[in-house]
Design an enzyme around this catalytic site. Structure first.
Site, PDB file in Angstrom:
ATOM      1  N   CYS A 156      11.058  -7.047  -8.069  1.00 25.28           N
ATOM      2  CA  CYS A 156      10.067  -6.994  -9.147  1.00 25.28           C
ATOM      3  C   CYS A 156      10.677  -6.361 -10.396  1.00 25.28           C
ATOM      4  CB  CYS A 156       8.845  -6.198  -8.689  1.00 25.28           C
ATOM      5  SG  CYS A 156       7.512  -6.196  -9.912  1.00 25.28           S
ATOM      6  N   ASP A 180       9.219  -4.330 -12.281  1.00 25.17           N
ATOM      7  CA  ASP A 180       8.636  -2.994 -12.439  1.00 25.17           C
ATOM      8  C   ASP A 180       9.719  -1.955 -12.759  1.00 25.17           C
ATOM      9  OD1 ASP A 180       7.551  -0.338 -11.714  1.00 25.17           O
ATOM     10  OD2 ASP A 180       5.836  -1.491 -10.975  1.00 25.17           O
ATOM     11  N   ARG A 220       9.889   1.059 -12.300  1.00 25.46           N
ATOM     12  CA  ARG A 220      10.102   2.124 -11.310  1.00 25.46           C
ATOM     13  C   ARG A 220      10.910   1.650 -10.113  1.00 25.46           C
ATOM     14  NH1 ARG A 220       3.816   2.826 -10.540  1.00 25.46           N
ATOM     15  NH2 ARG A 220       4.132   0.578 -10.542  1.00 25.46           N
ATOM     16  N   HIS A 255       7.136  -4.455  -3.517  1.00 25.93           N
ATOM     17  CA  HIS A 255       6.875  -3.013  -3.507  1.00 25.93           C
ATOM     18  C   HIS A 255       5.382  -2.745  -3.551  1.00 25.93           C
ATOM     19  CE1 HIS A 255       5.803  -2.380  -7.852  1.00 25.93           C
ATOM     20  NE2 HIS A 255       6.359  -3.554  -7.933  1.00 25.93           N
ATOM     21  N   CYS A 288       2.303  -2.719  -6.693  1.00 23.52           N
ATOM     22  CA  CYS A 288       2.820  -3.732  -7.620  1.00 23.52           C
ATOM     23  C   CYS A 288       1.693  -4.199  -8.554  1.00 23.52           C
ATOM     24  CB  CYS A 288       3.376  -4.922  -6.829  1.00 23.52           C
ATOM     25  SG  CYS A 288       4.110  -6.174  -7.894  1.00 23.52           S
TER      26      CYS A 288
HETATM   27 CO    CO Z   1       5.754  -5.156  -9.047  1.00 28.44          CO
END
Ligand code: CO
Length: 208
Positions: free
Chosen positions: A41, A43, A45, A97, A100
Site C-alpha cells: 500500500c 500508505d 506509515r 495492512h 488501511c
Molecule cells: Co493502505
C-alpha cells in the site's frame, strides 16, 4: 516541511554508506538482482524495505492505494511482467495492512470521484465474500478481515496473469499473502492455501 532538509539528510546518508563501503554506489549502479517483488500500500506509515529489513537492490517494489492488482492497470501489470520475465524473481508478495484507509473507504458509501473505480475493486472483494464478512458482528473485525481477503484476492489476480503461470511452471514462483499489523509492527503470513484456492479458479483462469 523544509524540503531542503531532505537534501541534507541525503548527504548524511551518502556519507554513512560510503563510510561502510566506499564502492557502495558503484556496486548499486551495476544493476539489480532482486529475488522478491513486493506489492504493498502507498500508505506513508507502511514502508516496504524497512519493515522487512531488506536493503536497496533486494526488493522490487510496487505500491498503490490498498495494494491492488487490477488486471487492466498497466502499471501493476508492467511491474509484474518486468519482475517475473526480466528480473526473474522467485517470490511475489502482496502485503496489505490493518487500518488501511483505502479498504476503510471501500466499506463506506461516499462518492469519492476518481477513487470510485479504484475502490470498486475492493467492493468486488467484499461482494465475493459477503456472507463471511456480514456474519462478523464487530465492524473493526470485519474491516480487518476485508484487509485479509483483499490480500487473498490480489494474490489470485497475480496468479491469473500468464507471466506468473508460466513462471510457476518453469521455476515455481511462490506467491505470498501477508498483512502488516501497524498496531504491533508485526508482519503476519496469512498462510493462504493457494493449492486449494487454485483448484477453484484455475479451471477458469488457466492460460497455456
Ligand atoms: Co493502505
Amino acid at each position: 516541511m523544509d524540503i531542503q532538509q531532505i537534501f541534507r539528510n541525503n548527504q548524511e546518508w551518502v556519507q554513512e554508506k560510503l563510510k561502510m563501503d566506499e564502492k557502495y554506489f558503484e556496486n548499486l549502479s551495476e544493476g539489480q538482482n532482486p529475488d522478491i517483488l513486493y506489492i504493498g500500500c502507498s500508505d506513508s506509515r507502511v514502508t516496504a524495505e524497512e519493515l522487512m529489513g531488506m536493503k536497496p537492490g533486494e526488493v522490487f517494489v510496487h505500491r498503490n492505494i490498498a495494494n491492488m492488482v487490477p488486471n487492466t492497470d498497466l502499471s501493476a501489470m508492467s511491474v509484474i511482467d518486468y519482475a517475473v520475465v526480466h528480473l526473474k524473481v522467485n517470490h511475489i508478495v502482496i502485503c496489505g495492512h490493518y487500518y488501511c484507509g483505502g479498504v476503510k473507504a471501500a466499506m463506506q458509501s461516499e462518492d469519492l470521484g476518481i477513487l470510485n473505480p479504484w475502490l470498486r475493486n475492493i467492493r468486488d472483494v467484499y461482494r465475493l465474500h459477503k456472507d463471511e464478512l456480514n456474519s462478523i458482528k464487530e465492524e473493526e473485525d470485519r474491516y480487518k478481515r476485508l484487509v485479509e481477503l483483499n490480500v487473498q484476492e490480489q494474490c489470485l489476480n497475480v496468479i491469473k496473469t500468464a507471466e506468473v503461470q508460466r513462471g510457476y511452471r518453469d521455476r515455481h514462483i511462490t506467491v505470498h499473502g501477508w498483512v502488516w499489523d501497524m498496531h504491533t509492527g508485526k508482519l503476519i503470513d496469512l498462510e493462504i492455501d493457494f493449492e486449494k484456492l487454485l483448484e477453484n479458479v484455475m479451471e477458469i483462469y488457466h492460460l497455456k
